[in-house]
Scaffold this motif. Sequence first.
Motif, PDB file in Angstrom:
ATOM      1  N   ASP A 186       0.812  -1.217   0.000  1.00 27.71           N
ATOM      2  CA  ASP A 186       0.000   0.000   0.000  1.00 27.71           C
ATOM      3  C   ASP A 186       0.845   1.267   0.000  1.00 27.71           C
ATOM      4  N   GLN A 187       2.116   1.143   0.366  1.00 35.41           N
ATOM      5  CA  GLN A 187       3.022   2.283   0.356  1.00 35.41           C
ATOM      6  C   GLN A 187       4.446   1.775   0.176  1.00 35.41           C
ATOM      7  N   THR A 188       5.375   2.714   0.009  1.00 33.68           N
ATOM      8  CA  THR A 188       6.781   2.360  -0.188  1.00 33.68           C
ATOM      9  C   THR A 188       7.624   3.093   0.847  1.00 33.68           C
ATOM     10  N   ARG A 189       8.559   2.374   1.447  1.00 35.82           N
ATOM     11  CA  ARG A 189       9.472   2.961   2.419  1.00 35.82           C
ATOM     12  C   ARG A 189      10.775   3.330   1.701  1.00 35.82           C
ATOM     13  N   LEU A 190      11.184   4.566   1.867  1.00 35.27           N
ATOM     14  CA  LEU A 190      12.411   5.037   1.237  1.00 35.27           C
ATOM     15  C   LEU A 190      13.492   5.237   2.291  1.00 35.27           C
ATOM     16  N   HIS A 191      14.659   4.679   2.029  1.00 30.58           N
ATOM     17  CA  HIS A 191      15.826   4.897   2.882  1.00 30.58           C
ATOM     18  C   HIS A 191      16.723   5.894   2.172  1.00 30.58           C
ATOM     19  N   LEU A 192      16.919   7.048   2.799  1.00 25.89           N
ATOM     20  CA  LEU A 192      17.667   8.139   2.189  1.00 25.89           C
ATOM     21  C   LEU A 192      18.929   8.438   2.993  1.00 25.89           C
ATOM     22  N   ARG A 193      19.861   9.159   2.342  1.00 32.33           N
ATOM     23  CA  ARG A 193      21.040   9.656   3.057  1.00 32.33           C
ATOM     24  C   ARG A 193      21.239  11.113   2.679  1.00 32.33           C
TER      25      ARG A 193
END
Length: 331
Positions: free
Chosen positions: A284-291
């Motif tokens: 239902d959603q997307t998790r983004l790992h950012l730096r």
Amino acid sequence: MADVSVTGICKQFGTTRAVQDVNLEIANGAFVVLLGPTGAGKTTILRLIAGLERPDAGDVLINGQSVLGMTPAQRDVAMVFQQYSLYPHMTVRDNLAFPLRSPILKTPEPEISRRVQEVAEVLAIAHKLDNKATALSGGEMQRVSIGRALVRDPAIYLMDEPLSSLDAKLRADLRIELKRIHANLGATLLYVTHDQIEAMTMATQVGVLDEGRLVQFGPPREIYENPVSLYVAGRLGSPRINTLPASLFGGAPTRAATIGLRPEHIQQGEGKPAEVVRVEPLGDQTRLHLRLEGHDIVTLTDSHNELEAGDYLPIQPLNPLYFDAAGDRVV
């Protein structure tokens, strides 16, 4: 059911202060969850209310009456433990009926049969009533353990992490079941856990404990949105709140050392460019790992985005929380 008041209770074991000057009001019909890590004092508070421990200072009142001089049986509490605590040689029916057959309650057998049948149906174990406890699955055994408390009509139900030993699906099922039971019975419940999902989904009020101290108490949404400290902010929320230097985005208030950003409180498409490190589609959603400038950040986006690792995404704070160097809330 009853109101329960805990006033200024303290408890020490050797040199360890397990509970430090805790004041807690549990209203009639409330579902209160005490939340904190191992060693925070959750179970000790439960045992002090139950009468299994005596406080070094303070008082415990049920319906306005001090119960410090009463035994656990006289306090009229029902406790559910993490472990099943069933009699293996007995059937489910007899396990459920056991508390009602105590010399103190002296419940008539027709009333015992009625209550056992009623609770068994609520917990979806009516078809197992004549089975021995040893023939049940782990989830069924915990349902029987909860049922042994529910057959009674105590002043308060005390539950000590009753779902922690179950698998994820059973935990989810029983969370729904307990919330439904609470609504149907109008029962007063005090439930301790280290699981923030249980606290958010079941409680009418949450008490966050830190090393024996009650540091915040209120509705779960209020604590999630307005934590008094960085410690409290980290106890609720999945994924966890992002904690970053307050100077990272600019505009921080005086005394702020840390900015706290919930994953859903990061505006995308404007601000500083952050590198996409990993993309986790969750349906239902997307998790983004950012730096961003050496700091790891987790945020959420819709399930149809086309971002890939190595892309850059401009971000900026939305509804940030600020904390000082000691971890106390600034704004």
